[in-house]
Design a protein around this motif. Structure first.
Motif, short mmCIF file in Angstrom:
data_model
loop_
_atom_site.label_atom_id
_atom_site.label_comp_id
_atom_site.label_asym_id
_atom_site.label_seq_id
_atom_site.Cartn_x
_atom_site.Cartn_y
_atom_site.Cartn_z
N GLN A 149 -3.79 -4.23 0.81
CA GLN A 149 -2.77 -3.98 -0.21
C GLN A 149 -3.33 -4.08 -1.63
O GLN A 149 -2.68 -3.64 -2.58
CB GLN A 149 -1.62 -4.98 -0.06
N GLY A 150 -4.49 -4.70 -1.77
CA GLY A 150 -5.06 -4.87 -3.10
C GLY A 150 -6.02 -6.04 -3.12
O GLY A 150 -6.37 -6.61 -2.08
N ILE A 151 -6.41 -6.44 -4.33
CA ILE A 151 -7.39 -7.53 -4.47
C ILE A 151 -7.08 -8.35 -5.70
O ILE A 151 -6.78 -7.82 -6.78
CB ILE A 151 -8.82 -6.95 -4.53
N TRP A 152 -7.12 -9.68 -5.50
CA TRP A 152 -6.96 -10.62 -6.61
C TRP A 152 -8.33 -10.93 -7.19
O TRP A 152 -9.29 -11.17 -6.46
CB TRP A 152 -6.30 -11.92 -6.14
N THR A 153 -8.41 -10.93 -8.53
CA THR A 153 -9.68 -11.21 -9.21
C THR A 153 -9.44 -12.17 -10.37
O THR A 153 -8.30 -12.38 -10.79
CB THR A 153 -10.32 -9.92 -9.76
N ASP A 154 -10.53 -12.72 -10.88
CA ASP A 154 -10.49 -13.53 -12.10
C ASP A 154 -11.39 -12.89 -13.14
O ASP A 154 -12.48 -12.39 -12.82
CB ASP A 154 -11.00 -14.95 -11.83
N ASP A 155 -10.93 -12.92 -14.38
CA ASP A 155 -11.81 -12.58 -15.50
C ASP A 155 -11.49 -13.57 -16.63
O ASP A 155 -10.63 -14.45 -16.46
CB ASP A 155 -11.68 -11.11 -15.90
N PRO A 156 -12.16 -13.50 -17.77
CA PRO A 156 -11.91 -14.50 -18.82
C PRO A 156 -10.46 -14.58 -19.28
O PRO A 156 -10.05 -15.59 -19.86
CB PRO A 156 -12.83 -14.04 -19.95
N THR A 157 -9.64 -13.54 -19.03
CA THR A 157 -8.24 -13.58 -19.47
C THR A 157 -7.33 -14.22 -18.44
O THR A 157 -6.18 -14.53 -18.74
CB THR A 157 -7.72 -12.15 -19.75
N GLY A 158 -7.83 -14.42 -17.22
CA GLY A 158 -7.00 -15.04 -16.19
C GLY A 158 -7.05 -14.28 -14.88
O GLY A 158 -7.99 -13.54 -14.59
N ARG A 159 -6.00 -14.43 -14.08
CA ARG A 159 -5.90 -13.82 -12.76
C ARG A 159 -5.37 -12.39 -12.87
O ARG A 159 -4.38 -12.14 -13.54
CB ARG A 159 -5.00 -14.67 -11.88
N LEU A 160 -6.05 -11.45 -12.20
CA LEU A 160 -5.63 -10.05 -12.20
C LEU A 160 -5.45 -9.58 -10.76
O LEU A 160 -6.16 -10.02 -9.86
CB LEU A 160 -6.69 -9.16 -12.88
N PHE A 161 -4.49 -8.67 -10.57
CA PHE A 161 -4.31 -8.05 -9.27
C PHE A 161 -4.50 -6.55 -9.41
O PHE A 161 -3.87 -5.91 -10.26
CB PHE A 161 -2.91 -8.34 -8.71
N PHE A 162 -5.37 -5.99 -8.59
CA PHE A 162 -5.60 -4.56 -8.57
C PHE A 162 -4.98 -3.98 -7.30
O PHE A 162 -5.39 -4.32 -6.19
CB PHE A 162 -7.10 -4.24 -8.61
N ARG A 163 -3.98 -3.13 -7.46
CA ARG A 163 -3.38 -2.45 -6.31
C ARG A 163 -4.43 -1.55 -5.67
O ARG A 163 -5.15 -0.83 -6.36
CB ARG A 163 -2.21 -1.58 -6.76
N ALA A 164 -4.49 -1.54 -4.37
CA ALA A 164 -5.40 -0.63 -3.68
C ALA A 164 -5.13 -0.68 -2.20
O ALA A 164 -4.95 -1.76 -1.62
CB ALA A 164 -6.85 -1.00 -3.96
N SER A 165 -5.11 0.47 -1.56
CA SER A 165 -5.04 0.51 -0.11
C SER A 165 -6.40 0.87 0.49
O SER A 165 -6.54 0.97 1.70
CB SER A 165 -3.99 1.53 0.35
N ARG A 166 -7.39 1.07 -0.40
CA ARG A 166 -8.76 1.40 0.04
C ARG A 166 -9.74 0.59 -0.80
O ARG A 166 -9.81 0.77 -2.03
CB ARG A 166 -9.02 2.89 -0.13
N ILE A 167 -10.47 -0.30 -0.14
CA ILE A 167 -11.42 -1.18 -0.84
C ILE A 167 -12.75 -1.17 -0.10
O ILE A 167 -12.79 -1.20 1.13
CB ILE A 167 -10.87 -2.62 -0.94
N VAL A 168 -13.83 -1.13 -0.87
CA VAL A 168 -15.19 -1.19 -0.32
C VAL A 168 -15.84 -2.49 -0.79
O VAL A 168 -15.90 -2.76 -2.00
CB VAL A 168 -16.05 0.00 -0.78
N LEU A 169 -16.32 -3.28 0.15
CA LEU A 169 -17.11 -4.47 -0.19
C LEU A 169 -18.58 -4.09 -0.23
O LEU A 169 -19.13 -3.57 0.73
CB LEU A 169 -16.90 -5.57 0.85
N ALA A 170 -19.21 -4.35 -1.37
CA ALA A 170 -20.65 -4.10 -1.54
C ALA A 170 -21.22 -5.27 -2.33
O ALA A 170 -21.84 -5.10 -3.38
CB ALA A 170 -20.89 -2.77 -2.25
N THR A 171 -20.98 -6.47 -1.82
CA THR A 171 -21.17 -7.71 -2.58
C THR A 171 -22.50 -8.42 -2.34
O THR A 171 -22.72 -9.48 -2.92
CB THR A 171 -20.03 -8.68 -2.24
#
Length: 512
Positions: free
Chosen positions: A171-193
């Motif tokens: 459904q998406g991915i939760w992330t952190d950046d210097p401004t705080g917590r962000l949620f990116f909507r997505a039904s397609r995600i690629v992990l290349a970590t």
């Protein structure tokens, strides 16, 4: 803490800014895509540090069938033969594709690719760029290409924390950046970590590579495979700090040998000696160190005076310690280098979770088996990135449910490094693996900074406990035999937690 909903168009999201992630984005163009990178592009990824180059059957005396035979031998019976064959037959074309992106490969006077030799390869087939700076040069070209394409939106300084999943679908991915917590909507995600080196005291990887992609997939209930197979590079520069500088296998391919403080070439009795598979050399070095010896790489005769020209980065790393490879022995010891296990994926890079793909070191494609053949990793990332992009482009976006906010602290691997390094090193045994699992369990179960690193370490420990044999990079003196049938090991986080709880003794009740 701020929470924002972004990516309303449901563009595919790629997590990771190394070679695999960049190439997936490039192959998707002109389809709009979001590329999330924890560090600025060109920094922080293992890809930048890759010295050995890409393995591909490009020589007149070579062909993909020979490359496959070497890969299967190194993989010690655990490679997926069909997948390995498909990847290695595509490797020469992948080199040509990188050439078109502007990668400056090393060539001879007549313009032909200069091919190097590395351990367990029967032919010269390692394609280098900028000597021992292959990863750096490839990344330079790919970063420039990505920044030049308007359809690729790069979000730097953003760390992935949790995947949002409903009914086994992304459904998406939760992330952190210097401004705080962000949620990116997505039904397609690629992990290349990337990999797991930051979980160990001694590693040649960036210390920020702590298996976060594995943790993301595991917390989303994805199946992971062959986690017990961790490769240790036998020749990391002793005394170079953390992470340790790597002395590429290509140096041994050019004739350097391993000796101890007495000058004895202690690998002389082993088949192929310094050019034996990495697991064989790493164990030999480990055992010699355990006997109280010191171990050195002797490059004085070969490559000799040509060392600095052929390996400028390694020469510079040695120079920082006052070592001249033309005149001095180079002190070495094994260090964690690569993870053969990862998110279990099919031929298109799809995981067991709908809408989740994986590519590069974080994925388990079946190419490497129990022990990666030198320089097959970049080849895998480059080849598979195209297949992931093609499959993703043919997969339409799905409706997305609203996702509840989650709490997930920034990961800190410090509390888990001692357990992981001690139990999951070159040599393992049941007592050490069980102790590690028991110590990692409470960390993995609580929602603290060490939770994700502990969960990854726990899954590796349980997988290693379950494999009661010695195969490839997984060596257990308590089970030194080799099972007749090689079986791929699948695991989930839930299964690993349950297995670890079974190892924890029940409390003893005092009698009344």
């Amino acid at each position: 803490m701020s929470v924002e909903i972004r990516n309303s168009e449901d563009r595919p999201v790629i997590v990771g800014g190394g070679i695999a992630g960049l190439l997936v984005a490039l192959h998707l163009a002109p389809e709009p895509v979001l590329l999330l990178s924890q560090a600025r592009l060109g920094t922080g990824a293992s890809s930048v540090w890759a010295q050995g180059g890409l393995a591909a059957a490009m020589g007149d005396d070579d062909d993909p069938a020979l490359h496959l035979a070497d890969t299967l031998a190194a993989g010690d019976g655990l490679c997926d033969r069909a997948m390995a064959s498909r990847i290695l037959h595509a490797a020469p074309g992948a080199i040509a594709a990188l050439d078109r992106y502007g990668v400056r490969f090393d060539r001879g006077p007549e313009g032909k690719l200069r091919l190097g030799l590395e351990a367990a390869h029967s032919r010269r087939r390692i394609v280098h760029a900028d000597g021992d700076g292959s990863g750096r040069e490839i990344m330079r070209a790919l970063v420039a290409a990505v920044r030049a394409i308007p359809s690729i939106t790069v979000v730097e300084g953003t760390a992935a924390r949790r995947l949002a999943v409903a009914d086994n679908a992304i459904q998406g991915i939760w992330t952190d950046d210097p401004t705080g917590r962000l949620f990116f909507r997505a039904s397609r995600i690629v992990l290349a970590t990337g990999g797991i080196g930051g979980l160990f005291f001694d590693t040649t990887n960036p210390t920020g590579n702590i298996g976060q992609g594995l943790a993301l997939a595991a917390r989303a209930d994805a199946i992971l495979a062959d986690l017990e197979f961790v490769q240790f590079h036998p020749t990391a520069l002793d005394g170079s700090g953390s992470p340790m500088a790597l002395i590429s296998e290509a140096v041994r391919g050019e004739g350097a040998i391993l000796v101890d403080e007495t000058g004895q070439r202690f690998l002389a009795g082993i088949e192929r000696a310094e050019l034996a598979p990495r697991d064989v050399v790493a164990r030999a070095v480990w055992n010699h160190l355990a006997l109280g010896h010191r171990v050195f790489l002797d490059a004085r005769a070969r490559p000799g005076p040509d060392f600095a020209r052929r390996f400028p980065g390694i020469a510079a790393a040695c120079g920082k310690l006052g070592i001249d490879p033309v005149r001095n022995l180079i002190p070495i010891r094994p260090a964690q280098h690569y993870h053969m296990g990862g998110v279990a994926v099919d031929a298109s890079g799809r995981s067991s979770v709908s809408g989740l793909w994986a590519c590069g070191e974080v994925a388990a494609t079946g190419l490497h088996g129990a022990n990666r053949l030198a320089s097959n990793s970049l080849t895998e990332a480059v080849v598979c990135a195209r297949w992931v992009a093609e499959d993703l482009a043919g997969t339409p976006a799905r409706p997305i449910r609203p996702a509840a906010a989650v709490e997930c602290p920034a990961p800190d691997p410090t509390p888990v490094r001692a357990s992981v390094s001690h139990a999951l090193g070159v040599m393992r045994d049941e007592e050490g693996l069980s102790a590690a699992a028991r110590s990692l369990l409470p960390l993995a179960e609580r929602n603290g900074p060490a939770s994700d690193p502990a969960a990854v370490g726990l899954m590796i420990a349980i997988a290693a406990l379950r494999r009661r044999e010695s195969r490839g990079a997984h060596h257990r003196p308590d089970y030194p035999h080799h099972e007749a049938v090689a079986i791929r090991s699948d695991i989930t986080l839930h299964a690993a937690l349950a297995a670890a709880r079974d190892l924890t003794p029940a409390p003893v009740l005092e009698s009344l």
